[in-house]
Design an enzyme around this catalytic site. Structure first.
Site, PDB file in Angstrom:
ATOM      1  N   SER A 183       1.627   5.587 -15.250  1.00 18.89           N
ATOM      2  CA  SER A 183       1.301   4.261 -15.772  1.00 18.89           C
ATOM      3  C   SER A 183       2.063   3.127 -15.105  1.00 18.89           C
ATOM      4  O   SER A 183       1.693   1.972 -15.255  1.00 18.89           O
ATOM      5  CB  SER A 183       1.539   4.227 -17.275  1.00 18.89           C
ATOM      6  N   HIS A 211      -4.370   7.670 -19.480  1.00 17.40           N
ATOM      7  CA  HIS A 211      -4.671   6.463 -18.703  1.00 17.40           C
ATOM      8  C   HIS A 211      -5.862   6.655 -17.769  1.00 17.40           C
ATOM      9  O   HIS A 211      -6.305   5.693 -17.138  1.00 17.40           O
ATOM     10  CB  HIS A 211      -3.457   6.036 -17.864  1.00 17.40           C
ATOM     11  N   LYS A 242      -6.816   4.049 -25.820  1.00 17.14           N
ATOM     12  CA  LYS A 242      -6.811   3.223 -24.605  1.00 17.14           C
ATOM     13  C   LYS A 242      -8.256   2.880 -24.229  1.00 17.14           C
ATOM     14  O   LYS A 242      -8.907   2.148 -24.951  1.00 17.14           O
ATOM     15  CB  LYS A 242      -6.030   3.935 -23.495  1.00 17.14           C
TER      16      LYS A 242
END
Ligand SMILES: *Cc1c(COP(=O)(O)O)cnc(C)c1O
Length: 396
Positions: A183, A211, A242
């Site tokens: 990230s 992610h 997310k």
């Protein structure tokens, strides 16, 4: 007693503030989106949410959540195995498994819990976990809760991974664990090479796609899609918090027996509440939407390529990205904070990261691009970066 702890905490908090590491929260008074209103009354363009596909405020997901509230109520008031499983939970689990090409899925309250509860039920003293040094905190904590022998390799360093795998031949079962996207840099794990090494040294693979799910790969199936390894890794963990709508919830998807055992023994699953029906229903809708079209992925990939190319052309030192994360390198901690503050004055909300979140001397601004960004948003962001970058001498 408390006065002693209080004194101690006040001193510690003072130290955190003095070191410039105290975290203040910015208050948002609108929905999460490309453009947000903050409590000072300012409207800013948001470049620091994990809202990669712009689904956090998607009308179809909101409607699906509302419908589920009407038909299935607000909360479950139970863990899954007592009376906390609706058809919605089972359907979402099936849909997530299909999405990643896996056999079965188990839902958790968060991916933090999925990672916290995945190792201990599967591995013991006789086994080995071989973990990337930059893996997410929840993986590190999950590994700590498990008695397996721990090996660590430098970030995405395949020579080091090979060394660790050689050493781990002493153990019974071997599990390599990696984030899909890291990230802070936006790089992806070299899963093709990890897969080769896993075959060579008889190991299994777990990828945390938090992610990367919805983001990486042509259809957003994550790093396993990018490397043509869909369904080839034993375990994938991920979040609904997310790209997948941003509400709450996590999952582990993988081999049938693994998921079955987690339902029997995984502590965050057994001892924590079910996700609410509205989140399960919106999750189902989200996977359906993603199976119909790649529009959002295409737009996100286009936006990210456009943004990083224009920033490099403007003279910024951007890390090559394989995700929706663009790390604008500044190296100096103070400079990263100044730049972020000045960008906020220009109506651009980004966060500067510095040690200990990133290595010493590697301070940066992390820009998170979204499919919710229109070209005009990106252009405004690039123009603001260019103006402020010149003022602060970052670019010429
Ligand atoms: C965000 C993140 C998590 C935690 O996900 P939650 O569902 O918010 O708990 C876990 N792993 C990685 C790699 C993440 O980026």
């Amino acid at each position: 007693m408390y006065n002693k702890l209080q004194e101690h905490l006040q001193k510690e908090l003072g130290n955190i503030k003095e070191a410039g590491l105290y975290k203040n929260e910015r208050i948002i008074v609108s929905a999460q989106d490309a453009e947000i209103k903050v409590s000072t009354g300012q409207t800013v363009l948001n470049f620091c949410a994990n809202n990669y596909l712009g689904l956090s405020n998607n009308p179809k997901l909101i409607q699906a959540a509302k419908d589920a509230m009407d038909s299935r109520g607000y909360g479950m008031s139970s863990v899954r195995f007592i009376c906390g499983t609706q058809d919605l939970h089972k359907e979402l689990e099936k849909k997530i498994a299909e999405f990643f090409g896996m056999e079965d899925t188990i839902l958790y309250a968060a991916c933090f819990d999925a990672n916290g509860g995945v190792f201990e039920p599967l591995l013991s003293e006789e086994d080995a976990i071989i973990s990337d040094a930059l893996n997410h905190a929840s993986i590190i904590d999950g590994v700590r809760l498990c008695k397996a022998v721990r090996y660590r390799y430098n970030n995405a360093d395949m020579a080091d991974l090979e060394e660790q795998l050689k050493a781990a031949q002493a153990q019974r079962f071997r599990l390599i664990v990696t984030d899909g996207v890291f990230s802070m840099d936006g790089n992806v794990a070299p899963l093709d090479k990890i897969y080769e090494l896993a075959n060579k040294y008889d190991a299994m693979i777990m990828v945390d796609e938090s992610h990367s799910a919805g983001v990486v790969g042509k259809t957003g199936r994550g790093v396993t899609e990018l490397y043509n390894l869909k369904g080839k890794c034993e375990i994938i963990t991920g979040t609904l918090g997310k790209a997948f709508g941003g509400a709450i919830g996590g999952f582990t998807t993988g081999k049938k027996e693994i998921i079955d055992m987690l339902r029997q023994r995984s502590r965050p699953y057994l001892f924590s509440n079910s996700i609410p029906p509205m989140v399960a229903a919106a999750g189902i809708k989200m996977v359906e939407m993603m199976s119909e079209t790649n529009e959002l992925q295409d737009k996100l990939h286009e936006n990210t390529a456009y943004f990083s190319q224009k920033m490099i052309e403007a003279g910024f030192d951007c890390k090559p990205t394989q995700s929706a994360i663009v790390a604008v390198m500044l190296y100096d901690a103070k400079l990263s904070q100044e730049l972020a503050a000045k960008l906020l004055d220009e109506g651009i909300y980004v966060i500067g990261f510095y040690y200990p979140v990133v290595p010493q001397g590697k301070a940066r601004i992390r820009v998170q691009v979204s499919a919710a960004h229109e070209r005009a948003h990106l252009d405004k962001c690039i123009a603001a970066f260019t103006k402020v970058g010149k003022e602060l001498g970052v670019i010429k």
